[in-house]
Design an enzyme around this catalytic site. Sequence first.
Site, PDB file in Angstrom:
ATOM      1  CB  SER A 105     -46.676 -39.599 -16.070  1.00 15.90           C
ATOM      2  OG  SER A 105     -47.919 -38.960 -15.884  1.00 15.90           O
ATOM      3  CG  HIS A 170     -45.510 -40.854 -12.394  1.00 13.71           C
ATOM      4  ND1 HIS A 170     -46.508 -41.783 -12.551  1.00 13.71           N
ATOM      5  CD2 HIS A 170     -46.102 -39.643 -12.530  1.00 13.71           C
ATOM      6  CE1 HIS A 170     -47.653 -41.175 -12.773  1.00 13.71           C
ATOM      7  NE2 HIS A 170     -47.445 -39.875 -12.765  1.00 13.71           N
TER       8      HIS A 170
END
Length: 231
Positions: A105, A170
């Site tokens: 991610s 993230h």
Amino acid sequence: MVVFVYYGLLLDRWVLQVSSPSFLKSPLPYHPQRRAQAWRYLSYIFMHAGIEHLGLNMAMQLLVGVPLEMVHGAARIGLIYVCGVLAGSLVVSVIDMAAPVVGSSGGVYALVSAHLANVVMNWSGMKCQFKLFRMAMALVCMSVEFGRAVWLRFYPPAMPPCPNPSFCAHLGGVVVGLTLGVVVLQNYEQRLHEQFLFWIFISVYGLFVLFGIFWNVFAYSLLDVKLPTAP
């Protein structure tokens, strides 16, 4: 995908692989007790928490990554991706110090956020008739994947007292995409200040990496962080 299939067969689990006690024993994921093994700051991208995790990351890479590579070239996209991956694990080591990290991610969010910012800056010069739809789909995938990551982080851990993988990678990817990624991607209207910004962001990123290295060497002992038992 090959690594995911291998561990799926090994663990006999395809959804929420992270709930298997053997998941974090792999030499690939980042774990705070194994932070001296430098390759883990990058190799964690080959491990995923489950098929839903892998599927969402693949969807975003195919939706955004492939078109970006066709336009900007593999070197630029590869640079953004690797920088996002490294920033993701370092951000976790600074913010969520006791948590492990898995998944791509960090790199994926760096690509997607850089693309979205680039589209906004060059909206009038882009002639792609599906640009609005592609942006909307990318935002939906990002929101779903991030929500899944936050939920999983606070889900009862499979290996107490070790927490589930962190979602902070993230955030590291998004910051890289909105800063370094924007200036690495070729703009349709080149300006002199963009070259200046490129070196500023490269320098800031380099300083952050150095800070992350020193943090991992000294901060854990100075702050007396209670780390989970190594898997």
